[in-house]
Design a protein around this motif. Structure first.
Motif, mmCIF file in Angstrom:
data_model
loop_
_atom_site.group_PDB
_atom_site.id
_atom_site.type_symbol
_atom_site.label_atom_id
_atom_site.label_comp_id
_atom_site.label_asym_id
_atom_site.label_seq_id
_atom_site.Cartn_x
_atom_site.Cartn_y
_atom_site.Cartn_z
ATOM 1 N N GLN A 1 0.872 -1.087 0.081
ATOM 2 C CA GLN A 1 -0.031 -0.133 0.044
ATOM 3 C C GLN A 1 0.716 1.206 -0.108
ATOM 4 N N ASP B 1 9.923 -0.221 13.194
ATOM 5 C CA ASP B 1 10.135 -1.684 13.281
ATOM 6 C C ASP B 1 9.791 -2.121 11.746
ATOM 7 N N SER C 1 9.367 -12.505 19.299
ATOM 8 C CA SER C 1 8.035 -12.054 19.420
ATOM 9 C C SER C 1 7.138 -13.319 19.250
ATOM 10 N N SER D 1 -0.053 -4.501 16.434
ATOM 11 C CA SER D 1 -1.605 -4.352 16.226
ATOM 12 C C SER D 1 -2.508 -3.547 17.144
ATOM 13 N N SER E 1 -5.641 -4.427 13.569
ATOM 14 C CA SER E 1 -5.787 -4.457 12.206
ATOM 15 C C SER E 1 -6.699 -3.208 11.577
ATOM 16 N N LYS F 1 -13.939 1.662 11.519
ATOM 17 C CA LYS F 1 -14.023 1.617 9.956
ATOM 18 C C LYS F 1 -14.827 0.480 9.504
ATOM 19 N N ARG G 1 -7.624 -2.890 4.743
ATOM 20 C CA ARG G 1 -6.831 -3.904 4.920
ATOM 21 C C ARG G 1 -7.677 -5.248 4.663
ATOM 22 N N SER H 1 -1.781 3.046 6.570
ATOM 23 C CA SER H 1 -1.456 2.945 5.159
ATOM 24 C C SER H 1 -1.343 4.325 4.408
ATOM 25 N N GLN I 1 -3.704 8.801 7.966
ATOM 26 C CA GLN I 1 -3.797 8.023 9.210
ATOM 27 C C GLN I 1 -2.632 7.982 10.519
HETATM 28 P P1 NDP Z 1 -2.846 -1.667 13.392
HETATM 29 O O1 NDP Z 1 -3.579 -2.706 14.277
HETATM 30 O O2 NDP Z 1 -3.062 -0.308 14.344
HETATM 31 O O3 NDP Z 1 -3.507 -1.738 12.095
HETATM 32 C C1 NDP Z 1 -3.032 -0.601 11.089
HETATM 33 C C2 NDP Z 1 -4.065 -0.543 9.886
HETATM 34 O O4 NDP Z 1 -5.251 0.093 10.617
HETATM 35 C C3 NDP Z 1 -3.528 0.457 9.081
HETATM 36 O O5 NDP Z 1 -2.469 0.099 8.163
HETATM 37 C C4 NDP Z 1 -4.714 0.766 8.260
HETATM 38 O O6 NDP Z 1 -5.427 -0.256 7.494
HETATM 39 C C5 NDP Z 1 -5.566 0.965 9.512
HETATM 40 N N1 NDP Z 1 -5.753 2.202 10.346
HETATM 41 C C6 NDP Z 1 -4.651 2.605 11.088
HETATM 42 N N2 NDP Z 1 -5.084 3.760 11.496
HETATM 43 C C7 NDP Z 1 -6.217 4.092 11.057
HETATM 44 C C8 NDP Z 1 -7.004 5.383 11.109
HETATM 45 N N3 NDP Z 1 -6.643 6.261 11.932
HETATM 46 N N4 NDP Z 1 -8.101 5.688 10.499
HETATM 47 C C9 NDP Z 1 -8.455 4.396 9.636
HETATM 48 N N5 NDP Z 1 -7.772 3.257 9.376
HETATM 49 C C10 NDP Z 1 -6.717 3.105 10.101
HETATM 50 O O7 NDP Z 1 -1.378 -2.152 13.405
HETATM 51 P P2 NDP Z 1 -0.816 -3.132 12.333
HETATM 52 O O8 NDP Z 1 -1.527 -4.466 12.453
HETATM 53 O O9 NDP Z 1 -0.300 -2.516 11.304
HETATM 54 O O10 NDP Z 1 0.576 -3.469 13.290
HETATM 55 C C11 NDP Z 1 1.457 -2.559 13.616
HETATM 56 C C12 NDP Z 1 2.868 -2.951 13.568
HETATM 57 O O11 NDP Z 1 3.185 -3.866 14.531
HETATM 58 C C13 NDP Z 1 3.355 -3.576 12.065
HETATM 59 O O12 NDP Z 1 3.623 -2.379 11.344
HETATM 60 C C14 NDP Z 1 4.463 -4.232 12.507
HETATM 61 O O13 NDP Z 1 5.618 -3.458 12.858
HETATM 62 C C15 NDP Z 1 4.095 -4.746 13.958
HETATM 63 N N6 NDP Z 1 3.609 -5.968 13.736
HETATM 64 C C16 NDP Z 1 4.306 -7.095 14.158
HETATM 65 C C17 NDP Z 1 3.980 -8.336 14.263
HETATM 66 C C18 NDP Z 1 4.822 -9.558 14.881
HETATM 67 O O14 NDP Z 1 4.475 -10.654 14.787
HETATM 68 N N7 NDP Z 1 5.686 -9.201 15.602
HETATM 69 C C19 NDP Z 1 2.658 -8.631 13.772
HETATM 70 C C20 NDP Z 1 1.796 -7.627 13.129
HETATM 71 C C21 NDP Z 1 2.303 -6.421 13.251
HETATM 72 P P3 NDP Z 1 -6.095 0.020 6.023
HETATM 73 O O15 NDP Z 1 -6.007 1.487 5.705
HETATM 74 O O16 NDP Z 1 -5.482 -0.775 5.066
HETATM 75 O O17 NDP Z 1 -7.284 -0.397 6.484
#
Ligand code: NDP
Length: 319
Positions: free
Chosen positions: A29, A51, A156, A212, A216, A222, A232, A288, A292
Protein backbone atom coordinates in the motif's frame (compact mmCIF):
# COMPACT_ATOMS: atom_id res chain seq x y z
CA UNK A 1 1.52 17.06 24.31
CA UNK A 2 5.12 16.00 23.72
CA UNK A 3 6.21 12.41 23.13
CA UNK A 4 7.14 10.47 26.28
CA UNK A 5 10.09 8.05 26.19
CA UNK A 6 10.28 4.82 28.18
CA UNK A 7 13.10 2.44 28.98
CA UNK A 8 12.89 -0.74 26.94
CA UNK A 9 12.38 -3.06 29.91
CA UNK A 10 15.38 -2.95 32.21
CA UNK A 11 17.73 -1.91 29.39
CA UNK A 12 19.03 1.65 29.19
CA UNK A 13 17.53 2.21 25.74
CA UNK A 14 14.75 4.82 25.63
CA UNK A 15 12.01 4.23 23.08
CA UNK A 16 9.24 6.63 22.16
CA UNK A 17 5.80 5.84 23.63
CA UNK A 18 4.53 5.44 20.05
CA UNK A 19 6.65 3.91 17.30
CA UNK A 20 5.96 3.06 13.66
CA UNK A 21 5.99 -0.25 11.76
CA UNK A 22 5.76 -1.33 8.13
CA UNK A 23 3.87 -4.65 8.12
CA UNK A 24 1.33 -5.07 5.27
CA UNK A 25 1.81 -1.45 4.23
CA UNK A 26 5.41 -0.94 2.95
CA UNK A 27 5.80 -2.65 -0.41
CA UNK A 28 2.07 -3.01 -1.11
CA UNK A 29 0.00 0.00 0.00
CA UNK A 30 2.97 2.30 0.67
CA UNK A 31 5.79 3.09 -1.80
CA UNK A 32 9.08 4.86 -1.01
CA UNK A 33 7.51 8.29 -1.51
CA UNK A 34 4.72 7.78 1.03
CA UNK A 35 7.13 5.94 3.32
CA UNK A 36 9.38 9.00 3.39
CA UNK A 37 6.43 11.22 4.20
CA UNK A 38 5.31 8.88 7.00
CA UNK A 39 8.79 8.54 8.51
CA UNK A 40 9.15 12.32 8.49
CA UNK A 41 5.78 12.84 10.19
CA UNK A 42 6.66 10.24 12.82
CA UNK A 43 10.10 11.70 13.52
CA UNK A 44 8.68 15.21 13.83
CA UNK A 45 6.25 13.90 16.46
CA UNK A 46 9.16 12.43 18.43
CA UNK A 47 8.99 8.81 17.22
CA UNK A 48 12.47 7.28 17.47
CA UNK A 49 11.75 3.59 16.79
CA UNK A 50 10.88 2.06 13.43
CA UNK A 51 9.87 -1.61 13.22
CA UNK A 52 10.51 -3.94 10.30
CA UNK A 53 11.04 -7.62 9.51
CA UNK A 54 12.78 -9.78 6.93
CA UNK A 55 9.49 -11.34 5.88
CA UNK A 56 7.52 -8.12 5.35
CA UNK A 57 6.77 -8.02 1.61
CA UNK A 58 9.55 -10.65 1.22
CA UNK A 59 12.34 -8.17 1.95
CA UNK A 60 10.84 -5.25 0.05
CA UNK A 61 9.75 -3.52 3.26
CA UNK A 62 13.36 -3.39 4.50
CA UNK A 63 14.53 -2.04 1.14
CA UNK A 64 11.91 0.72 1.17
CA UNK A 65 12.62 1.76 4.76
CA UNK A 66 16.38 1.78 4.13
CA UNK A 67 15.98 3.81 0.94
CA UNK A 68 13.56 6.28 2.57
CA UNK A 69 15.89 6.87 5.52
CA UNK A 70 18.84 7.47 3.18
CA UNK A 71 16.81 9.94 1.13
CA UNK A 72 15.73 11.73 4.32
CA UNK A 73 19.40 12.00 5.27
CA UNK A 74 18.89 10.71 8.82
CA UNK A 75 22.04 10.13 10.86
CA UNK A 76 22.45 6.64 12.28
CA UNK A 77 22.43 7.81 15.92
CA UNK A 78 19.05 9.55 15.48
CA UNK A 79 16.85 6.47 15.12
CA UNK A 80 16.28 2.94 16.40
CA UNK A 81 15.44 0.32 13.79
CA UNK A 82 14.56 -3.36 14.08
CA UNK A 83 14.25 -6.46 12.02
CA UNK A 84 12.74 -9.83 12.86
CA UNK A 85 13.88 -13.26 11.65
CA UNK A 86 12.10 -16.63 11.39
CA UNK A 87 10.03 -17.18 8.24
CA UNK A 88 12.86 -16.64 5.78
CA UNK A 89 12.79 -15.56 2.16
CA UNK A 90 14.54 -18.59 0.61
CA UNK A 91 12.17 -21.46 -0.12
CA UNK A 92 14.42 -24.36 0.89
CA UNK A 93 15.31 -26.62 3.80
CA UNK A 94 17.01 -24.88 6.76
CA UNK A 95 16.00 -21.46 5.46
CA UNK A 96 12.34 -21.10 6.48
CA UNK A 97 10.27 -21.34 9.66
CA UNK A 98 13.37 -21.88 11.72
CA UNK A 99 15.65 -20.33 14.31
CA UNK A 100 18.61 -22.60 13.60
CA UNK A 101 22.08 -21.06 13.48
CA UNK A 102 22.56 -21.68 9.75
CA UNK A 103 19.43 -19.66 8.92
CA UNK A 104 19.89 -16.89 11.48
CA UNK A 105 23.49 -16.03 10.65
CA UNK A 106 22.73 -15.50 6.94
CA UNK A 107 19.34 -13.89 7.60
CA UNK A 108 20.79 -11.00 9.60
CA UNK A 109 23.31 -10.34 6.81
CA UNK A 110 20.49 -10.27 4.25
CA UNK A 111 18.45 -7.84 6.33
CA UNK A 112 21.41 -5.50 6.82
CA UNK A 113 22.10 -5.55 3.10
CA UNK A 114 18.49 -4.67 2.20
CA UNK A 115 18.34 -1.93 4.83
CA UNK A 116 21.76 -0.65 3.75
CA UNK A 117 22.98 -0.60 7.37
CA UNK A 118 25.94 -1.95 9.34
CA UNK A 119 23.73 -2.91 12.28
CA UNK A 120 20.13 -2.95 13.50
CA UNK A 121 19.35 -1.73 17.00
CA UNK A 122 16.87 -4.49 17.79
CA UNK A 123 16.68 -7.98 16.31
CA UNK A 124 13.86 -10.39 17.14
CA UNK A 125 13.17 -14.10 16.87
CA UNK A 126 9.88 -13.49 15.02
CA UNK A 127 8.26 -16.70 16.35
CA UNK A 128 9.40 -19.64 18.52
CA UNK A 129 10.84 -22.71 16.73
CA UNK A 130 10.11 -25.98 18.53
CA UNK A 131 12.56 -27.80 16.22
CA UNK A 132 15.68 -25.92 17.34
CA UNK A 133 17.08 -26.04 20.89
CA UNK A 134 16.55 -22.66 22.53
CA UNK A 135 20.25 -22.74 23.45
CA UNK A 136 21.28 -22.81 19.76
CA UNK A 137 19.08 -19.78 19.08
CA UNK A 138 20.36 -17.86 22.12
CA UNK A 139 23.99 -18.46 20.98
CA UNK A 140 23.18 -17.21 17.47
CA UNK A 141 21.51 -13.98 18.64
CA UNK A 142 24.23 -13.40 21.21
CA UNK A 143 26.86 -13.83 18.48
CA UNK A 144 25.05 -11.32 16.23
CA UNK A 145 25.46 -8.78 19.02
CA UNK A 146 29.13 -9.70 19.58
CA UNK A 147 29.72 -9.29 15.84
CA UNK A 148 28.25 -5.79 15.96
CA UNK A 149 25.28 -6.64 13.71
CA UNK A 150 22.65 -5.87 16.39
CA UNK A 151 22.63 -4.04 19.71
CA UNK A 152 19.81 -5.84 21.55
CA UNK A 153 17.82 -8.99 20.87
CA UNK A 154 14.38 -10.22 21.84
CA UNK A 155 11.47 -12.42 20.87
CA UNK A 156 8.05 -12.10 19.29
CA UNK A 157 5.03 -14.20 20.24
CA UNK A 158 7.07 -16.55 22.40
CA UNK A 159 5.45 -18.12 25.46
CA UNK A 160 6.45 -16.97 28.94
CA UNK A 161 8.22 -20.31 29.49
CA UNK A 162 10.23 -19.98 26.29
CA UNK A 163 11.28 -16.43 27.13
CA UNK A 164 12.33 -17.43 30.63
CA UNK A 165 14.27 -20.42 29.26
CA UNK A 166 16.16 -18.19 26.83
CA UNK A 167 16.94 -15.70 29.58
CA UNK A 168 18.22 -18.39 31.94
CA UNK A 169 20.42 -20.03 29.31
CA UNK A 170 21.97 -16.65 28.51
CA UNK A 171 22.45 -15.92 32.20
CA UNK A 172 24.11 -19.31 32.86
CA UNK A 173 26.40 -19.11 29.84
CA UNK A 174 27.29 -15.42 30.08
CA UNK A 175 25.60 -14.68 26.77
CA UNK A 176 23.51 -11.65 25.76
CA UNK A 177 20.10 -11.86 27.38
CA UNK A 178 16.84 -11.22 25.53
CA UNK A 179 15.66 -7.71 26.42
CA UNK A 180 12.21 -7.40 24.87
CA UNK A 181 9.22 -9.33 23.56
CA UNK A 182 6.86 -8.21 20.80
CA UNK A 183 3.33 -9.51 21.46
CA UNK A 184 0.02 -8.50 19.99
CA UNK A 185 -1.74 -6.20 22.46
CA UNK A 186 -4.99 -4.30 21.97
CA UNK A 187 -8.49 -4.11 23.49
CA UNK A 188 -9.33 -7.47 21.85
CA UNK A 189 -6.09 -9.39 22.66
CA UNK A 190 -4.93 -9.04 26.25
CA UNK A 191 -4.00 -12.43 27.72
CA UNK A 192 -0.22 -12.57 27.12
CA UNK A 193 0.56 -9.04 28.27
CA UNK A 194 -1.80 -8.93 31.24
CA UNK A 195 -1.65 -12.53 32.50
CA UNK A 196 0.88 -14.87 30.91
CA UNK A 197 3.87 -12.51 31.14
CA UNK A 198 2.93 -11.11 34.58
CA UNK A 199 5.98 -12.49 36.40
CA UNK A 200 8.50 -11.67 33.68
CA UNK A 201 8.42 -7.88 34.05
CA UNK A 202 10.03 -7.95 37.47
CA UNK A 203 11.84 -11.30 37.31
CA UNK A 204 13.81 -10.65 34.11
CA UNK A 205 13.06 -6.97 33.35
CA UNK A 206 11.17 -7.77 30.15
CA UNK A 207 10.28 -4.82 27.90
CA UNK A 208 7.39 -4.88 25.42
CA UNK A 209 7.10 -3.44 21.91
CA UNK A 210 3.47 -4.27 21.17
CA UNK A 211 1.82 -4.83 17.77
CA UNK A 212 -1.54 -4.30 16.05
CA UNK A 213 -2.82 -1.75 18.60
CA UNK A 214 -5.97 -1.22 16.48
CA UNK A 215 -6.51 -4.95 15.78
CA UNK A 216 -5.72 -4.31 12.10
CA UNK A 217 -8.05 -1.31 12.01
CA UNK A 218 -11.14 -2.86 13.64
CA UNK A 219 -10.84 -0.48 16.61
CA UNK A 220 -11.03 2.60 14.37
CA UNK A 221 -14.71 1.75 13.79
CA UNK A 222 -14.10 1.72 10.02
CA UNK A 223 -15.76 -1.69 9.57
CA UNK A 224 -19.02 -0.84 11.38
CA UNK A 225 -20.91 -0.16 8.14
CA UNK A 226 -19.23 -2.81 5.99
CA UNK A 227 -15.78 -3.13 4.47
CA UNK A 228 -14.48 0.18 3.03
CA UNK A 229 -12.78 0.09 -0.34
CA UNK A 230 -8.99 -0.23 -0.13
CA UNK A 231 -9.00 -1.17 3.55
CA UNK A 232 -6.85 -4.03 4.90
CA UNK A 233 -9.85 -6.39 4.99
CA UNK A 234 -10.05 -6.16 1.18
CA UNK A 235 -6.46 -7.45 0.76
CA UNK A 236 -5.89 -11.06 -0.29
CA UNK A 237 -5.64 -13.37 2.71
CA UNK A 238 -6.96 -10.75 5.16
CA UNK A 239 -10.70 -11.35 4.68
CA UNK A 240 -11.10 -12.66 8.25
CA UNK A 241 -10.73 -9.09 9.57
CA UNK A 242 -14.31 -8.37 8.45
CA UNK A 243 -15.64 -11.36 10.37
CA UNK A 244 -13.64 -10.42 13.47
CA UNK A 245 -15.03 -6.88 13.19
CA UNK A 246 -18.61 -8.17 13.09
CA UNK A 247 -17.97 -10.27 16.21
CA UNK A 248 -16.96 -7.16 18.18
CA UNK A 249 -19.48 -4.72 16.74
CA UNK A 250 -21.17 -3.95 20.04
CA UNK A 251 -17.92 -3.14 21.84
CA UNK A 252 -16.63 -1.03 18.94
CA UNK A 253 -19.86 1.01 18.94
CA UNK A 254 -19.40 1.66 22.65
CA UNK A 255 -15.77 2.67 22.00
CA UNK A 256 -16.92 5.13 19.31
CA UNK A 257 -19.42 6.68 21.74
CA UNK A 258 -16.78 7.08 24.46
CA UNK A 259 -14.36 8.64 21.96
CA UNK A 260 -17.00 11.13 20.77
CA UNK A 261 -17.62 12.19 24.33
CA UNK A 262 -13.87 12.76 24.89
CA UNK A 263 -13.56 14.60 21.57
CA UNK A 264 -10.91 12.21 20.26
CA UNK A 265 -11.20 9.58 17.52
CA UNK A 266 -11.92 5.91 18.35
CA UNK A 267 -8.45 5.02 17.02
CA UNK A 268 -6.84 7.58 19.32
CA UNK A 269 -8.74 6.25 22.34
CA UNK A 270 -7.88 2.61 21.57
CA UNK A 271 -4.20 3.55 21.12
CA UNK A 272 -4.15 5.54 24.37
CA UNK A 273 -5.52 2.51 26.22
CA UNK A 274 -2.57 0.39 25.01
CA UNK A 275 -0.06 3.10 25.89
CA UNK A 276 -1.53 3.45 29.39
CA UNK A 277 -0.31 -0.04 30.35
CA UNK A 278 2.98 0.61 32.21
CA UNK A 279 4.50 -2.66 30.95
CA UNK A 280 4.25 -1.47 27.35
CA UNK A 281 7.53 0.24 26.43
CA UNK A 282 6.31 1.33 23.01
CA UNK A 283 3.10 0.93 20.97
CA UNK A 284 3.96 0.15 17.34
CA UNK A 285 1.57 2.07 15.08
CA UNK A 286 0.58 0.94 11.59
CA UNK A 287 -0.82 3.25 8.90
CA UNK A 288 -1.45 2.95 5.16
CA UNK A 289 -1.41 6.74 4.64
CA UNK A 290 0.20 9.87 6.05
CA UNK A 291 -3.21 11.06 7.23
CA UNK A 292 -3.86 7.94 9.31
CA UNK A 293 -0.45 8.26 10.93
CA UNK A 294 -1.08 11.89 11.84
CA UNK A 295 -4.39 10.95 13.41
CA UNK A 296 -2.84 8.07 15.34
CA UNK A 297 -0.01 10.18 16.73
CA UNK A 298 -2.76 12.39 18.16
CA UNK A 299 -3.37 9.56 20.63
CA UNK A 300 -1.07 11.48 22.97
CA UNK A 301 -3.98 13.87 23.56
CA UNK A 302 -6.31 10.96 24.30
CA UNK A 303 -3.70 9.58 26.70
CA UNK A 304 -3.79 12.85 28.64
CA UNK A 305 -7.59 12.64 28.88
CA UNK A 306 -7.64 8.98 29.95
CA UNK A 307 -8.65 9.06 33.62
CA UNK A 308 -8.53 5.88 35.78
CA UNK A 309 -12.35 5.75 35.56
CA UNK A 310 -12.32 5.86 31.75
CA UNK A 311 -9.54 3.28 31.62
CA UNK A 312 -11.57 0.99 33.86
CA UNK A 313 -14.59 1.43 31.59
CA UNK A 314 -12.47 0.52 28.55
CA UNK A 315 -11.08 -2.51 30.41
CA UNK A 316 -14.61 -3.90 30.57
CA UNK A 317 -15.86 -2.83 27.13
CA UNK A 318 -15.11 -6.12 25.35
CA UNK A 319 -15.26 -8.42 28.38
P1 NDP B 1 -2.93 -1.67 13.62
O1 NDP B 1 -3.68 -2.72 14.34
O2 NDP B 1 -2.91 -0.32 14.22
O3 NDP B 1 -3.51 -1.60 12.13
C1 NDP B 1 -3.04 -0.64 11.23
C2 NDP B 1 -3.96 -0.56 10.03
O4 NDP B 1 -5.26 -0.12 10.43
C3 NDP B 1 -3.48 0.46 9.03
O5 NDP B 1 -2.51 -0.07 8.14
C4 NDP B 1 -4.77 0.86 8.35
O6 NDP B 1 -5.14 -0.17 7.42
C5 NDP B 1 -5.74 0.87 9.52
N1 NDP B 1 -5.71 2.16 10.20
C6 NDP B 1 -4.75 2.62 11.07
N2 NDP B 1 -5.03 3.83 11.53
C7 NDP B 1 -6.21 4.18 10.96
C8 NDP B 1 -7.02 5.33 11.06
N3 NDP B 1 -6.66 6.34 11.85
N4 NDP B 1 -8.17 5.36 10.36
C9 NDP B 1 -8.54 4.33 9.56
N5 NDP B 1 -7.81 3.21 9.42
C10 NDP B 1 -6.64 3.13 10.11
O7 NDP B 1 -1.40 -2.07 13.46
P2 NDP B 1 -0.68 -3.15 12.49
O8 NDP B 1 -1.44 -4.41 12.43
O9 NDP B 1 -0.35 -2.45 11.22
O10 NDP B 1 0.65 -3.42 13.32
C11 NDP B 1 1.52 -2.33 13.61
C12 NDP B 1 2.94 -2.80 13.52
O11 NDP B 1 3.19 -3.85 14.45
C13 NDP B 1 3.34 -3.41 12.17
O12 NDP B 1 3.65 -2.47 11.19
C14 NDP B 1 4.55 -4.22 12.56
O13 NDP B 1 5.68 -3.37 12.68
C15 NDP B 1 4.15 -4.74 13.94
N6 NDP B 1 3.60 -6.11 13.85
C16 NDP B 1 4.34 -7.13 14.37
C17 NDP B 1 3.91 -8.42 14.31
C18 NDP B 1 4.75 -9.50 14.90
O14 NDP B 1 4.47 -10.68 14.69
N7 NDP B 1 5.77 -9.18 15.66
C19 NDP B 1 2.63 -8.78 13.67
C20 NDP B 1 1.89 -7.63 13.18
C21 NDP B 1 2.37 -6.36 13.29
P3 NDP B 1 -6.02 0.11 6.09
O15 NDP B 1 -5.95 1.57 5.76
O16 NDP B 1 -5.37 -0.74 5.05
O17 NDP B 1 -7.39 -0.37 6.43
Amino acid sequence: PSMPYNRLGSSGLQVSQFSFGSWVTFGSQVDTGIAKEQLQIAAEAGVNFFDNAESYAFGKSEEIMGQAIRELGWKRHEYIISTKLFWGIHDMVNMKNTLNRKYLMQAIDGSLERLGLDYVDLVYAHRPDPNTPIEETVYAFSDMISQGKALYWGTSEWSADEIRAAYEIADRRNLRKPVMEQPQYNLLHRHKVESEFARLYEDIGLGLTTWSPLASGILTGKYLDGVPEGSRATLKGRESIAEEARKHEKGVRALVAMANELEVSPAQLALAWVAANPHVSTVILGASSAKQLEENLGALTALERLTPELKDKLDHLFA
